[in-house]
Design an enzyme around this catalytic site. Structure first.
Site, PDB file in Angstrom:
ATOM      1  N   ARG A 175     -86.495  -5.468   8.335  1.00 26.93           N
ATOM      2  CA  ARG A 175     -87.100  -5.960   9.574  1.00 26.93           C
ATOM      3  C   ARG A 175     -88.446  -5.293   9.857  1.00 26.93           C
ATOM      4  O   ARG A 175     -88.809  -5.068  11.018  1.00 26.93           O
ATOM      5  CB  ARG A 175     -86.144  -5.747  10.764  1.00 26.93           C
ATOM      6  CG  ARG A 175     -84.829  -6.471  10.655  1.00 26.93           C
ATOM      7  CD  ARG A 175     -85.001  -7.987  10.610  1.00 26.93           C
ATOM      8  NE  ARG A 175     -83.712  -8.649  10.647  1.00 26.93           N
ATOM      9  CZ  ARG A 175     -82.982  -8.952   9.584  1.00 26.93           C
ATOM     10  NH1 ARG A 175     -83.443  -8.658   8.380  1.00 26.93           N
ATOM     11  NH2 ARG A 175     -81.813  -9.548   9.708  1.00 26.93           N
ATOM     12  N   SER A 248     -80.918 -12.737  16.940  1.00 22.14           N
ATOM     13  CA  SER A 248     -80.287 -11.414  16.926  1.00 22.14           C
ATOM     14  C   SER A 248     -81.171 -10.446  17.713  1.00 22.14           C
ATOM     15  O   SER A 248     -82.279 -10.125  17.286  1.00 22.14           O
ATOM     16  CB  SER A 248     -80.105 -10.929  15.494  1.00 22.14           C
ATOM     17  OG  SER A 248     -79.236 -11.789  14.783  1.00 22.14           O
ATOM     18  N   GLU A 364     -84.997  -6.157  18.494  1.00 23.71           N
ATOM     19  CA  GLU A 364     -85.764  -6.790  17.425  1.00 23.71           C
ATOM     20  C   GLU A 364     -86.982  -7.553  17.941  1.00 23.71           C
ATOM     21  O   GLU A 364     -88.007  -7.588  17.272  1.00 23.71           O
ATOM     22  CB  GLU A 364     -84.847  -7.736  16.629  1.00 23.71           C
ATOM     23  CG  GLU A 364     -85.447  -8.219  15.337  1.00 23.71           C
ATOM     24  CD  GLU A 364     -84.417  -8.847  14.418  1.00 23.71           C
ATOM     25  OE1 GLU A 364     -84.749  -9.848  13.766  1.00 23.71           O
ATOM     26  OE2 GLU A 364     -83.287  -8.345  14.343  1.00 23.71           O
TER      27      GLU A 364
END
Length: 372
Positions: A175, A248, A364
């Protein structure tokens, strides 16, 4: 306010939009108004507009699908840039794919699968545009962008020019890339190297295979991934509030093995051996100071064991923001939520996991005008 930016409209391929808000541009459907939205119809017009904004020291944000944004309400001192060019070029013979930044990511996946190319079928159904995919090295079901990305066409803010940059110069990790949160530049196009035999990348995610390492027809894998994502509310549907989310919301934490052990034992004491033994623990790329591999844990699993059920805090609470009723890793707008509602819920979930397990979940999405 628009007068300040009128000269941008003199750039061929650029149009100005003073009506669009962040609520219109994000999948969470929250957020106030930018100073102006600058729409660029080509890579050349984007470079000219971005250079002009940089020369004026004007803060801007490139929005491509808006699936990773948490934005404050009210007037924001930022310009939105939209990359409205979306060509996808596929060379079936050698598996080389180039996509403009404005191309819808799932359209890229669908076209490559239709052409019998493998490598990104596990990334089906992920919202957003192609230009955003390398920025946080988008991944799902055991696949990551870094597996197939060869280079990006990048506007470099330091030089005010665009050039093709090899993927290895982006420092891609879980990520992460050195484009994320750094302001280095803006991706204008991506290039991927896919396989040509019609089979998926080796599968290792339990919900997709019981035989880790097997390869299956790409169309079959795409269909299964879309089915899984729909079941979790992760495929956009305007009529389904479970999809009014940023996907998410928290990244899966990377922990030292001792921390993972302590969490597993805490669950064992509270919930028994059977549940504790099912705790997801996977070797991470990162290592400890002694060279021991760290472990990737499941944020969703931790959230549930910290006492947060799907739909928390429940329909009866009247909350405008809740966890998805399909998946505990998604924070959702039930139709009338504001940024404050989403932020309050995120803080509640994060604090609960911290208290239960001593692990701090990291969000995120990109935050604009607000923070956790």
């Amino acid at each position: 306010m628009l007068d300040k930016f009128l000269t941008l409209a003199d750039i061929d391929g650029v149009t100005l939009d003073s009506e669009t808000t962040f609520a219109d541009l994000t999948t969470l459907r929250i957020g106030g108004a930018p100073l102006v939205t600058v729409r660029c119809g080509s890579a050349e017009s984007a470079v000219a507009a971005l250079a002009a904004l940089d020369d004026a020291s004007q803060d801007y944000l490139v929005v491509g699908g808006g699936s990773n944004l948490v934005v404050a309400e009210g007037q924001l001192d930022v310009v939105v840039v939209i990359l409205d060019f979306e060509d996808i070029d596929v060379t079936v013979a050698n598996g080389l794919v180039r996509a403009d930044a404005g191309a819808v990511w799932d359209d890229v996946v669908a076209l490559t699968v239709e052409c019998g190319l493998g490598g990104i079928e596990c990334l089906s159904g992920i919202p957003g545009n192609a230009g955003a995919v390398p920025v946080q090295n988008v991944g799902a079901y055991g696949a990551e962008t870094s597996d197939v990305l060869t280079q990006v066409y990048l506007y470099e803010r330091a030089t005010r020019t665009a050039t093709w940059v090899p993927a290895e110069e982006l420092e891609l990790a879980y990520r992460y890339s050195n484009l994320k949160f750094t302001g280095r530049g803006v991706v204008l196009a991506i290039e991927l190297q896919l396989t040509t035999d019609g089979l998926s990348k080796p599968l290792r995610f339990g919900q997709l295979t019981q035989n880790p390492g097997e390869r299956r027809p790409v169309a079959d894998v795409r269909e299964e991934v879309l089915k899984l994502r729909r079941g979790k509310g992760m495929v956009l549907d305007p009529q389904d509030h479970d999809t009014w989310s940023a996907g998410s919301f928290f990244t899966n934490p990377i922990a030292e093995p001792q921390v993972a052990d302590s969490i597993q034992e805490a669950v064992r004491a509270a919930r028994g051996d059977e549940d504790a033994d099912r705790m997801p623990r996977h070797a991470a790329a990162e290592t400890t100071a002694s060279g021991e591999r760290k472990e990737k844990l499941s944020a969703a699993w931790l959230i549930e064991r910290a006492g947060f059920a799907k739909g928390y805090p429940g329909e009866e609470s009247g909350a405008k923001a809740t966890l998805s009723t399909k998946h505990t890793l998604a924070l959702t707008n039930r139709g009338e939520a504001t940024a404050d509602d989403i932020v309050a819920l995120a803080r509640d979930i994060r604090a609960g996991v911290q208290k239960a397990f001593g692990v701090t979940l990291e969000p995120e999405p990109i935050w604009l005008g607000v923070s956790i």
